[in-house]
Design an enzyme around this catalytic site. Structure first.
Site, PDB file in Angstrom:
ATOM      1  N   ILE A   2       8.731  42.236 -19.662  1.00 33.55           N
ATOM      2  CA  ILE A   2       8.236  41.086 -18.896  1.00 33.55           C
ATOM      3  C   ILE A   2       8.058  41.428 -17.418  1.00 33.55           C
ATOM      4  O   ILE A   2       7.480  40.659 -16.660  1.00 33.55           O
ATOM      5  CB  ILE A   2       9.172  39.868 -19.105  1.00 33.55           C
ATOM      6  CG1 ILE A   2       9.353  39.578 -20.600  1.00 33.55           C
ATOM      7  CG2 ILE A   2       8.663  38.630 -18.403  1.00 33.55           C
ATOM      8  CD1 ILE A   2       8.065  39.346 -21.376  1.00 33.55           C
ATOM      9  N   HIS A  54      19.621  37.122 -21.704  1.00 30.53           N
ATOM     10  CA  HIS A  54      20.646  36.434 -20.910  1.00 30.53           C
ATOM     11  C   HIS A  54      22.042  36.906 -21.266  1.00 30.53           C
ATOM     12  O   HIS A  54      23.015  36.521 -20.633  1.00 30.53           O
ATOM     13  CB  HIS A  54      20.524  34.919 -21.103  1.00 30.53           C
ATOM     14  CG  HIS A  54      19.167  34.418 -20.705  1.00 30.53           C
ATOM     15  ND1 HIS A  54      18.142  34.297 -21.619  1.00 30.53           N
ATOM     16  CD2 HIS A  54      18.653  34.080 -19.515  1.00 30.53           C
ATOM     17  CE1 HIS A  54      17.062  33.880 -20.984  1.00 30.53           C
ATOM     18  NE2 HIS A  54      17.341  33.744 -19.711  1.00 30.53           N
TER      19      HIS A  54
HETATM   20  N1  GLN Z   1       8.088  39.180 -14.026  1.00 31.13           N
HETATM   21  C1  GLN Z   1       9.305  38.472 -13.819  1.00 31.13           C
HETATM   22  C2  GLN Z   1      10.485  39.335 -14.195  1.00 31.13           C
HETATM   23  O1  GLN Z   1      10.393  40.061 -15.111  1.00 31.13           O
HETATM   24  C3  GLN Z   1       9.345  37.201 -14.614  1.00 31.13           C
HETATM   25  C4  GLN Z   1      10.630  36.478 -14.459  1.00 31.13           C
HETATM   26  C5  GLN Z   1      10.617  35.061 -14.945  1.00 31.13           C
HETATM   27  O2  GLN Z   1       9.700  34.637 -15.583  1.00 31.13           O
HETATM   28  N2  GLN Z   1      11.626  34.296 -14.635  1.00 31.13           N
HETATM   29  O3  GLN Z   1      11.518  39.259 -13.590  1.00 31.13           O
HETATM   30 ZN    ZN Z   2      11.084  34.407 -18.223  1.00 31.49          ZN
END
Ligand code: GLN
Ligand code: ZN
Length: 747
Positions: free
Chosen positions: A423, A686
């Protein structure tokens, strides 16, 4: 008379945060923690001493909803054997004997409350001592206390009912709540309690609307002066009922609930007091006292002034404490800001002006008028270039349909089915934090800083290549926060040093302040992303924060509509995307982690929000060429209500948070015939747990039961910045292995 609904409890310098974290770490005793709490309360009451009353029980070691659950003895079975602060913090933060209760957003704020778990088989053991002690504490110091209490309806409606019907659970909780009130009623003859009932702003709820009058009648019959207050929107349906009840006063938000004025004629006919929330409790701009006064005079055409008590629109919990530590904000901009302590002063001035204007109050009004006028015309907030750009014809849709685009992208990018990616962020090590801080403070040179960031990116890329991920990221080592990083590089933003607001428990956030027209003077991410791409022949995904998220996580100027501010941000992001694609970056992710957070409380306002929020996302991304792949990421799993809007965002790929719910929440994408690509998170970031290959294979196969391999991406739930490398390395390696194993069986 004037009052507030609650005071920021974390402390001027986040003293409560420090004490709590020391206590959790075993560094201070419970006595020491309680001493800090007592000192904070005394200090906070002193700041309220000129108001009509001081708030009691707005203080909390973690959260007020949790406080009430605990006072009622509403503990989940797994914690029944625990008591005192141990049981309390077990519910908030988890314990070796069981998982913490869930936490969720308090209406449309960024404050999170602990969700109580209620069951019809619970037996409640009420303990009012915490509230009673604080009440006595305030009285001993010579103050006139008002108890702030979460209302019964809001409490039950926000809880999770683990067993039994709503009506059954409501009755059981009500009888415990009444026992608690019986204890509080003994404190004084006609003790004043302000019941927070923001749930009433959501409109009619058939489960309990018929119970409002009898419940509050019964409360008033206990000899309690009951003020029932809602905030964040209007609450006319409930107000009509409450006017028929025996309550003492009705608290209404006239800042975010303009339609509350509709209830004034009916209120005039009743004998109730009006607690008029006219000072914005959750934003940071000075009040325009002249217009507030005009509003109060309009109210006074219905209701005699003696029956009007001027209040904050909501608890000041959502506002920072004081401006006294702000030495870096431009002095003119600083003069437009109003934090907690300033808001108390605004209430006092407004009250004087409304009831018996003194020379001093008049002088303050004149000063305020000058500031308001200066702000309106200041060249600092107006940027004619961006205004003109917004007026011009803007591109809000990609050139080609998704079907045509995805063909071009698949051809140009040649990624496999079940492509693996992450992500964006990788572990934020102590080293990288020290580097950023040192550079910010000037202790580290630009070269040293650049070298440090590059070294991190290099390692990050090497690791991803080594384990065989398909689409790589640079790891975001240069970013302290996904909004702050962009805000710091755009015009129109300012950053405070100490404007902290509580997010949950001991956690505070310091939102950027958007004070003027927003624009992006130069590229914000290009250098690091292109550096990362230069290290590999694999695809590197560029990482941006979306306009709606930047807006929703900032304090936003109140002199233009939020939609306009959002559009300005969107144009800056569009420029960034264009720079990235021109530099050869083929995949760009626009994170909209907070897209859902901006949803209005009232169903009738949702369409309007969705329409401009959607337009802003499209404005930001429409510039992408057909072969540039746009990803977005959302930290949610529930999409049932908003699936049509998600579809309309027209992002080529969306990654979402589903690891904890298996494939259940994916069904909706199938049901609506969603055609774009999706990366449902396959493991929960998490937790420090490392998912095994078998477990991940299971998750992937579950996804394949719902959607075809051509449509799916494989990734973790969210960014990895809070995790440690020791956790991330094996987890991602397992993710790649599991994906390969599954792909193998599909061939
Ligand atoms: N690109 C961000 C990360 O990886 C996205 C975080 C999020 O959506 N809270 O930290
Ligand atoms: Zn996220």
């Amino acid at each position: 008379m004037s009052q507030i609904i609650g005071f920021p409890r974390i402390g001027e310098n986040r003293e409560l945060k420090r004490a709590l974290e020391s206590f959790w770490a075993g560094k201070i005793s419970q006595n020491e923690l309680e001493k800090v709490a007592k000192e904070l309360r005394a200090k906070h009451w002193a700041e309220q001493k000129e108001l009509e009353n001081v708030c009691v029980n707005d203080f909390s070691f973690y959260d007020n909803v949790l406080d009430l659950a605990y006072a009622l003895g509403a503990k989940p079975a797994r914690f029944q054997h625990l008591s005192g602060l141990e049981g309390y913090f077990a519910m908030a933060r988890g314990h070796k004997d069981g998982q913490a209760c869930a936490m969720t957003k308090w209406f449309n704020t960024n404050y999170h409350f602990v969700v109580p778990e209620l069951s019809s088989s619970d037996t409640y053991k009420v303990n009012a001592s915490a509230i009673i002690d604080q009440y006595k504490e305030a009285k001993a110091l010579g103050y006139k206390p008002k108890i702030a209490l979460v209302g019964l309806f809001t409490f039950v409606a926000l809880s999770t009912i683990t067993q039994g019907e709503f009506a059954e659970v409501f009755d059981a909780v009500k009888s415990a709540y009444f026992t608690l009130l019986d204890e509080l009623a003994k404190l004084d003859s006609s003790v004043l309690i302000e019941f927070s009932e923001p749930i009433f702003t959501r409109g009619v709820d058939e489960r309990f609307y018929h119970l409002i009058k009898p419940t509050y009648d019964a409360i008033a019959n206990k000899g309690i002066k009951a003020v029932v207050t809602s905030f964040f929107e209007h609450s006319n349906e409930a107000s009509e009922i409450l006017l028929e009840s025996k309550i003492y006063g009705l608290g209404l938000d006239f800042v975010y609930g303009e339609k509350n004025t509709q209830i004034l004629p009916a209120l005039a006919k009743s004998d109730k007091l009006l607690f008029a929330g006219v000072i914005d409790g959750r934003n940071i701009w000075i009040a325009d006292l002249e217009s507030k006064l005009a509003l109060l005079e309009q109210i006074a055409t219905h209701i005699p002034k003696e029956r009007v008590i001027i209040s904050s629109s909501c608890s000041l919990l959502h506002a920072p404490y004081s401006k006294s530590a702000e030495t870096k904000i431009d002095s003119e901009i600083l003069s437009w800001l109003s934090f907690g302590l300033d808001k108390v002063q605004e209430l006092l001035v407004l009250d004087a002006l409304f009831k018996a204007p003194s020379d001093e109050a008049r002088a303050k009004l004149t000063h305020n008028q000058a500031l308001i006028a200066a702000r309106k015309s200041s060249c600092k907030i107006h940027d004619s270039a961006i205004k003109a750009r917004l007026e011009s014809t803007l591109k809000t849709a990609r050139d080609e349909s998704f079907a045509a685009r995805i063909k071009a992208q698949r051809a140009a990018l040649a990624y496999p089915n079940l492509a693996t990616t992450t992500i964006g962020s990788f572990p934020q090590t102590q080293e990288i934090r020290t580097l950023r801080l040192g550079y910010k403070k000037g202790a580290i040179s630009k070269e040293q800083y650049d070298d440090g960031i590059k070294a991190y990116i290099k390692d990050c890329i090497a690791f991803q290549e080594e384990i065989g991920l398909d689409v790589l990221v640079h790891g975001e080592p240069e970013r302290n926060d996904m909004v702050e990083y962009f805000g710091e590089q755009m015009k129109g933003f300012v950053f405070s040093q100490n404007a902290w607001v509580q997010s949950y428990g001991s956690r505070c956030v310091k939102p950027p302040i958007i004070y003027g027209d927003v624009s992006r003077p130069k590229a914000m991410t290009l250098e690091w992303i292109t550096y990362a791409q230069s290290l590999t022949t694999k695809l590197v995904k560029g990482m941006l924060t979306g306009p709606v998220t930047i807006l929703n996580w900032s304090f936003v100027r109140d002199d233009v509509p939020r939609s306009v501010v959002c559009k300005q941000i969107a144009l800056g992001i569009a420029d960034e995307i264009d720079d990235l694609q021109k530099a050869g970056i083929k995949i760009i992710q626009v994170d909209e982690a907070a897209f859902k957070e901006g949803y209005p409380l009232r169903a009738e306002n949702i369409a309007e929000y969705e329409s401009w929020a959607l337009e802003c996302f499209k404005l930001a991304t429409a510039i992408a060429e057909s072969s540039t792949q746009i990803h977005t990421h959302m930290c949610y799993s529930e999409f049932n209500d908003i699936i049509k809007t998600i579809e309309a965002l027209d992002a080529d790929v969306i990654s979402i948070e589903t690891a904890r719910s298996g494939n259940r929440l994916l069904q909706v994408f199938k049901e609506v015939g969603y055609t774009h690509e999706i990366g449902p998170g396959v493991y929960d970031i998490h937790s420090p747990r490392i998912p095994s290959v078998e477990e991940l294979e299971g998750q992937i196969r579950a996804l394949l039961e719902v959607l075809p391999k051509e449509q799916l991406w494989i990734n973790p739930d969210c960014g990895l910045k809070t995790r440690k490398w020791e956790e991330v390395k094996p987890s991602l390696a397992n993710l790649v292995k599991a994906t390969k194993n599954v792909l193998h069986t599909l061939q």
